[in-house]
Design a protein around this motif. Sequence first.
Motif, short mmCIF file in Angstrom:
data_model
loop_
_atom_site.label_atom_id
_atom_site.label_comp_id
_atom_site.label_asym_id
_atom_site.label_seq_id
_atom_site.Cartn_x
_atom_site.Cartn_y
_atom_site.Cartn_z
N VAL A 103 0.85 -1.19 0.00
CA VAL A 103 0.00 0.00 0.00
C VAL A 103 0.88 1.25 0.00
N PRO A 104 0.90 2.03 -1.09
CA PRO A 104 1.68 3.26 -1.14
C PRO A 104 0.86 4.45 -0.63
N VAL A 105 1.09 4.84 0.59
CA VAL A 105 0.34 5.90 1.24
C VAL A 105 0.98 7.25 0.92
N ILE A 106 0.18 8.17 0.39
CA ILE A 106 0.69 9.51 0.05
C ILE A 106 0.19 10.51 1.08
N LEU A 107 1.13 11.17 1.74
CA LEU A 107 0.82 12.24 2.69
C LEU A 107 1.71 13.44 2.38
N SER A 108 1.35 14.59 2.89
CA SER A 108 2.15 15.78 2.63
C SER A 108 3.52 15.66 3.29
N GLU A 109 4.47 16.44 2.78
CA GLU A 109 5.82 16.40 3.36
C GLU A 109 5.79 16.81 4.83
N GLU A 110 4.91 17.75 5.16
CA GLU A 110 4.83 18.21 6.55
C GLU A 110 4.36 17.10 7.47
N VAL A 111 3.36 16.35 7.04
CA VAL A 111 2.84 15.26 7.86
C VAL A 111 3.84 14.11 7.94
N VAL A 112 4.47 13.77 6.81
CA VAL A 112 5.48 12.71 6.82
C VAL A 112 6.63 13.10 7.74
N GLY A 113 7.02 14.36 7.70
CA GLY A 113 8.09 14.84 8.58
C GLY A 113 7.73 14.69 10.05
N ARG A 114 6.47 14.97 10.35
CA ARG A 114 6.00 14.83 11.73
C ARG A 114 6.01 13.36 12.17
N LEU A 115 5.57 12.49 11.30
CA LEU A 115 5.58 11.05 11.61
C LEU A 115 7.01 10.53 11.73
N ILE A 167 -5.25 10.46 10.63
CA ILE A 167 -4.93 11.22 9.41
C ILE A 167 -5.53 10.53 8.19
N PRO A 168 -6.29 11.26 7.37
CA PRO A 168 -6.77 10.66 6.12
C PRO A 168 -5.65 10.60 5.10
N PHE A 169 -5.69 9.61 4.22
CA PHE A 169 -4.65 9.52 3.20
C PHE A 169 -5.25 9.14 1.85
N THR A 170 -4.44 9.30 0.83
CA THR A 170 -4.80 8.85 -0.51
C THR A 170 -3.67 7.99 -1.05
N MET A 171 -3.94 7.29 -2.14
CA MET A 171 -2.90 6.51 -2.80
C MET A 171 -2.65 7.00 -4.22
N HIS A 172 -3.47 7.95 -4.66
CA HIS A 172 -3.33 8.47 -6.02
C HIS A 172 -3.98 9.85 -6.08
N ASP A 173 -3.39 10.74 -6.90
CA ASP A 173 -3.95 12.08 -7.04
C ASP A 173 -5.32 12.08 -7.69
N ASP A 174 -5.59 11.09 -8.54
CA ASP A 174 -6.88 10.99 -9.19
C ASP A 174 -7.82 10.16 -8.31
#
Length: 209
Positions: A117-129, A158-165
């Motif tokens: 599962v490729p979880v996409i989060l913002s750089e700010e959130v990933v940095g926090r994690l 935190i909600p996440f997506t796996m694709h921009d579309d």
Amino acid sequence: MEPFTKHTGIVAPLDRVNVDTDQIIPKQFLKRIERTGFGQFLFFDWRFGPDGSTNEEFELNDPAYRGASILLAGRNFGCGSSREHAPWALREYGFRAIIAPSFADIFHKNCFENGLVPVILSEEVVGRLMSQAKSKPGSSLTVDLESCRITGEDGLDIPFTMHDDPATHEFRRRTLLHGLDEIDMVLRRRDEIVAFEAGRSNHGGVLSA
């Protein structure tokens, strides 16, 4: 392919950007024709020194992250060559999900075909994690694919997506939930395909020898 609904696991922080597939699984280990046997060589040039000794400074060699099944990484994870061996190695090593701000396109697609599962989060959130995983080694997160949320300690949600579309995200979510790759999806419609080909044959659409 094993279905993915919800997974809780130890988080390993790999605080690096542009991690390419040759770093994930070096080219000298691509001689096998099976999909198995690659996990032991994951991040080989980082995990071990030239003499084969363990690199104690590499994140995944920290005993606190032993058994980690969720990988945190920087942007553009999986760039470089298109080798499918990279998700094979990650999956066999024990990772079920990778959290990053972005993924290289082909690697991203290969994840879905191999149950990652490729979880996409913002750089700010990933940095926090990332900071949390470093300050509390051995801490865990839960990746819930049914609700598309990551939960953890201190009320983290935190909600996440796996694709921009959104449509592609939902399609990929359903295939992972049911453990289906592209071949499985074709086989599920085998009867329709056979009927269609039979119709083409009856109407002269297929040439016979």
